[in-house]
Design an enzyme around this catalytic site. Structure first.
Site, PDB file in Angstrom:
ATOM      1  N   ASN A  25       0.557  -1.193   0.026  1.00 22.25           N
ATOM      2  CA  ASN A  25      -0.096   0.073   0.053  1.00 22.25           C
ATOM      3  C   ASN A  25       0.877   1.269   0.002  1.00 22.25           C
ATOM      4  O   ASN A  25       0.618   2.144  -0.740  1.00 22.25           O
ATOM      5  CB  ASN A  25      -0.990   0.041   1.146  1.00 22.25           C
ATOM      6  CG  ASN A  25      -0.384   0.052   2.434  1.00 22.25           C
ATOM      7  OD1 ASN A  25       0.821  -0.892   2.775  1.00 22.25           O
ATOM      8  ND2 ASN A  25      -0.698   0.547   3.578  1.00 22.25           N
ATOM      9  N   GLU A  84       4.068  -5.043  12.358  1.00 23.02           N
ATOM     10  CA  GLU A  84       3.018  -3.884  12.054  1.00 23.02           C
ATOM     11  C   GLU A  84       2.060  -4.593  11.076  1.00 23.02           C
ATOM     12  O   GLU A  84       2.040  -4.752  10.050  1.00 23.02           O
ATOM     13  CB  GLU A  84       3.384  -3.012  11.434  1.00 23.02           C
ATOM     14  CG  GLU A  84       4.709  -2.049  11.933  1.00 23.02           C
ATOM     15  CD  GLU A  84       4.236  -1.227  13.130  1.00 23.02           C
ATOM     16  OE1 GLU A  84       3.192  -1.035  13.487  1.00 23.02           O
ATOM     17  OE2 GLU A  84       5.201  -0.576  14.011  1.00 23.02           O
ATOM     18  N   CYS A 114      -3.306   0.861   6.535  1.00 21.92           N
ATOM     19  CA  CYS A 114      -3.658   0.318   7.828  1.00 21.92           C
ATOM     20  C   CYS A 114      -4.241   1.007   8.878  1.00 21.92           C
ATOM     21  O   CYS A 114      -4.958   0.514   9.799  1.00 21.92           O
ATOM     22  CB  CYS A 114      -1.980  -0.206   8.464  1.00 21.92           C
ATOM     23  SG  CYS A 114      -1.100   1.174   8.494  1.00 21.92           S
ATOM     24  N   GLU A 129       7.749   1.108  15.339  1.00 19.46           N
ATOM     25  CA  GLU A 129       8.668   1.605  14.473  1.00 19.46           C
ATOM     26  C   GLU A 129       8.672   3.067  15.030  1.00 19.46           C
ATOM     27  O   GLU A 129       7.731   3.917  15.473  1.00 19.46           O
ATOM     28  CB  GLU A 129       8.148   1.295  13.227  1.00 19.46           C
ATOM     29  CG  GLU A 129       8.162  -0.092  12.963  1.00 19.46           C
ATOM     30  CD  GLU A 129       8.116  -0.474  11.277  1.00 19.46           C
ATOM     31  OE1 GLU A 129       7.144   0.055  10.688  1.00 19.46           O
ATOM     32  OE2 GLU A 129       9.092  -1.094  10.757  1.00 19.46           O
TER      33      GLU A 129
HETATM   34  P1  NAD Z   1       0.594  -9.284   3.177  1.00 22.87           P
HETATM   35  O1  NAD Z   1       0.618  -9.723   4.493  1.00 22.87           O
HETATM   36  O2  NAD Z   1      -0.115 -10.066   2.266  1.00 22.87           O
HETATM   37  O3  NAD Z   1       1.841  -9.255   2.696  1.00 22.87           O
HETATM   38  C1  NAD Z   1       3.075  -8.309   3.042  1.00 22.87           C
HETATM   39  C2  NAD Z   1       4.295  -8.982   2.544  1.00 22.87           C
HETATM   40  O4  NAD Z   1       4.454  -9.989   3.363  1.00 22.87           O
HETATM   41  C3  NAD Z   1       4.427  -9.120   1.212  1.00 22.87           C
HETATM   42  O5  NAD Z   1       5.899  -8.834   1.001  1.00 22.87           O
HETATM   43  C4  NAD Z   1       4.456 -10.734   1.060  1.00 22.87           C
HETATM   44  O6  NAD Z   1       5.006 -11.120  -0.191  1.00 22.87           O
HETATM   45  C5  NAD Z   1       5.091 -10.855   2.235  1.00 22.87           C
HETATM   46  N1  NAD Z   1       4.537 -12.208   2.813  1.00 22.87           N
HETATM   47  C6  NAD Z   1       3.224 -12.866   2.784  1.00 22.87           C
HETATM   48  N2  NAD Z   1       3.122 -14.013   3.395  1.00 22.87           N
HETATM   49  C7  NAD Z   1       4.496 -14.473   3.920  1.00 22.87           C
HETATM   50  C8  NAD Z   1       5.194 -15.313   4.715  1.00 22.87           C
HETATM   51  N3  NAD Z   1       4.406 -16.254   4.952  1.00 22.87           N
HETATM   52  N4  NAD Z   1       6.446 -15.296   4.999  1.00 22.87           N
HETATM   53  C9  NAD Z   1       7.011 -14.087   4.485  1.00 22.87           C
HETATM   54  N5  NAD Z   1       6.619 -13.225   3.908  1.00 22.87           N
HETATM   55  C10 NAD Z   1       5.462 -13.203   3.560  1.00 22.87           C
HETATM   56  O7  NAD Z   1      -0.186  -7.962   3.162  1.00 22.87           O
HETATM   57  P2  NAD Z   1      -0.473  -7.005   1.898  1.00 22.87           P
HETATM   58  O8  NAD Z   1      -1.641  -7.353   1.273  1.00 22.87           O
HETATM   59  O9  NAD Z   1       1.029  -6.904   1.064  1.00 22.87           O
HETATM   60  O10 NAD Z   1      -0.616  -5.555   2.539  1.00 22.87           O
HETATM   61  C11 NAD Z   1      -2.014  -5.248   3.272  1.00 22.87           C
HETATM   62  C12 NAD Z   1      -1.913  -5.434   4.768  1.00 22.87           C
HETATM   63  O11 NAD Z   1      -0.748  -4.859   5.404  1.00 22.87           O
HETATM   64  C13 NAD Z   1      -3.135  -5.180   5.437  1.00 22.87           C
HETATM   65  O12 NAD Z   1      -3.726  -5.888   6.387  1.00 22.87           O
HETATM   66  C14 NAD Z   1      -2.614  -3.691   6.238  1.00 22.87           C
HETATM   67  O13 NAD Z   1      -3.166  -3.352   7.197  1.00 22.87           O
HETATM   68  C15 NAD Z   1      -1.441  -4.106   6.440  1.00 22.87           C
HETATM   69  N6  NAD Z   1      -0.434  -2.960   6.884  1.00 22.87           N
HETATM   70  C16 NAD Z   1      -0.142  -2.798   8.009  1.00 22.87           C
HETATM   71  C17 NAD Z   1       0.652  -1.542   8.478  1.00 22.87           C
HETATM   72  C18 NAD Z   1       1.132  -0.927   9.718  1.00 22.87           C
HETATM   73  O14 NAD Z   1       1.837  -0.347   9.780  1.00 22.87           O
HETATM   74  N7  NAD Z   1       0.490  -1.592  10.877  1.00 22.87           N
HETATM   75  C19 NAD Z   1       1.213  -0.687   7.219  1.00 22.87           C
HETATM   76  C20 NAD Z   1       0.587  -0.846   5.946  1.00 22.87           C
HETATM   77  C21 NAD Z   1      -0.033  -2.059   5.626  1.00 22.87           C
END
Ligand code: NAD
Length: 491
Positions: A156, A254, A288, A466
């Protein structure tokens, strides 16, 4: 789908070398048009192994581990300057890959440069400690890097998240292996290139592209990785946390959110509506901290809803490069389908879609992953759309009676990332802010963020904080040193 092999194939970065796999690649799709941008190479298990090995060697070289903090700070400052120079390139890459509007993409590049500058300052100024001695000895705490840190980021706000991890992890003296989302890999690749130009020794910042289930998983499981910093969904965070628990390594997580945005009857309603609209529809709700549950005090519920609907109707949805557009497409077509299913669940559970709830009808937008800003009423805290993170432009509006009722409803969530309060009663603002189970609270504003203030969630929204000066500490381990001052212990 057959791959178009005439497209550019982007390589990933290991030890200062660009590596590509012609046969093992994936496509980047522009969500505004549905067209393929380019292909990227998948870093496989052997690549992960090589990246970790070279990072481990690099982090032990005197050229990095003996580099004085003020010299490390100079590299971070140079990197900040290079990001500023290339801000438009970063913005264009992000816009092509996740469809965010141009101004937001440019602001994120500016903010990423500021993050590197901030941690350059922290690197130069943050010291170790001498602790109160309880005897004839000197007791101290020093802070040391873990070694090789894995940084895994979502799609995002890729560059923002990458800067938030890479800058403090490098300032702390680690080597970093950055694994960006498969949806938005290019900002990380450009960051890796600029890191080398800024003077980072090869291997200190490796960038691996690929899917979470292949590249991310291999990275987290690798025995040479000593700490994982992850931003993404709660389910992925849980899976990563379980691997980390097994390996006994620290994680910073996060994760997702379902943030309550609260309007009391004594609020400035016009200002509150602007905050609510920005809080959920900016970035097409793919944030998020999106204020996705709107709680409105009963006495102003109808009035606020009316102003909110009128304001939201004026949001221009369209191509992200058009500077008059406020909402671009969703980041992927699959994500739009998921959001459509969530909105369908609201219909089935008795919700009223008072605005949106569908794709825009303009013919020029039909090839993209567009979705209209959506407002739903008539649901309660048990319904799917109120409980689960939608991560899209969907706002659920719920009434509340008084503070007690509000706190009960707002805290009835597995998430606890952020919240917003609109009121002119300062005592109430303070009491409610303290009672909300969220890591961030905004009062009479929303989505105000700064690198100097710690960021992170309560409950299932994550572990660790963070940003801020102590953002460096999550990438370090402390060491207590006791040094006897007793002369009898000397020869
Ligand atoms: P996602 O969890 O699908 O993927 C995030 C990252 O993790 C990607 O690089 C993905 O390839 C990797 N990944 C996925 N499964 C993994 C595993 N088993 N082992 C290692 N790496 C893995 O999330 P997304 O769809 O890319 O992003 C959206 C989510 O991120 C939403 O839930 C959002 O709330 C969250 N988010 C949180 C914050 C925060 O600071 N709290 C900020 C931005 C986004």
């Amino acid at each position: 789908m057959a791959q178009q092999t005439d497209l550019i194939l982007k390589a990933f970065l290991i030890n200062g070398q660009w590596v590509s796999h012609e046969q093992d690649s994936f496509e980047s799709i522009n969500p505004a048009t549905g067209q393929v941008n380019y292909r990227l190479s998948t870093a496989n298990k052997a690549d992960v192994d090589l990246a970790v090995h070279t990072a481990k060697v690099a982090v032990q070289q005197p050229s990095w581990c003996d580099m004085l903090p003020h010299v490390r700070a100079q590299i971070l400052n140079r990197l900040a300057a290079l990001i500023t120079e290339r801000a438009e390139d970063f913005a264009r890459l992000q816009m092509l890959e996740n469809g965010k509007v141009w101004t937001e993409c440019k602001n994120q590049a500016t903010s990423a440069a500021a993050t590197f500058r901030y941690y350059a300052g922290v690197c130069e100024t943050l010291g170790a400690e001498v602790t109160p001695s309880r005897g004839n000895y000197l007791s101290m705490v020093t802070y040391e890097p873990y070694g090789v840190v894995a940084a895994i980021t979502p799609w995002n706000s890729p560059l923002t998240m990458e800067a938030q991890k890479v800058a403090p992890a490098l300032a702390a003296g680690n080597a970093v292996i950055l694994k960006p989302s498969e949806v938005t890999p290019s900002a990380a690749l450009l960051l890796g290139e600029l890191g080398l130009a800024a003077g980072l020794p090869p291997g200190i910042l490796n960038v691996l592209t690929g899917h979470g289930a292949i590249t991310g998983k291999a990275l987290v499981e690798h025995p040479g990785v000593r700490m994982v910093s992850f931003t993404g969904g709660t389910a992925s965070g849980r899976a990563i946390g379980m691997v980390a628990a097994d390996r006994i390594i620290p994680v910073a997580l996060e994760l997702g959110g379902k943030s309550p945005h609260i309007v009391f009857d004594d609020a400035n309603l016009e200002a509150a509506v602007e905050g609510v609209v920005g809080g959920i529809f900016e970035g097409s709700g793919q944030s998020c901290v999106a204020g996705s549950r709107l709680f409105v005090q009963r006495g102003v519920y109808d009035k606020l809803l009316e102003i909110l609907i009128e304001r939201t109707k004026r949001i221009k949805v369209g191509f992200p490069e058009d500077e008059s557009v406020e909402m671009g497409p969703l980041a992927t077509f699959a994500h739009r389908e998921r959001i459509e299913q969530m909105v369908d669940s609201a219909r089935q559970e008795g919700g009223h879609i008072v605005l949106g709830g569908k794709r825009p009808e303009q013919p020029e937008l039909t090839q993209g992953a567009f979705y209209l800003p959506t407002i739903i009423t008539g649901l309660n805290n048990q319904n799917t759309c109120v409980r689960e993170e939608i991560f899209g432009p969907v706002l659920c509006v719920l009434p509340f009676e008084d503070e007690k009722d509000l706190i009960r409803q707002a805290n009835d969530s597995m998430y606890g990332l952020a919240s917003g309060i609109w009121t002119s009663n300062y005592q109430r603002a303070w009491q409610v802010a303290r009672a909300l189970e969220t890591g961030l609270v905004w009062i009479n504003t929303y989505k105000q963020l700064s690198i100097s203030t710690p960021f992170g969630g309560f409950k299932n929204s994550g572990i660790g904080r963070e940003k801020g000066i102590n953002g460096v500490r999550i990438y370090q381990q402390s060491k207590g040193i006791y040094w006897s001052m007793d002369p009898r212990n000397l020869p």
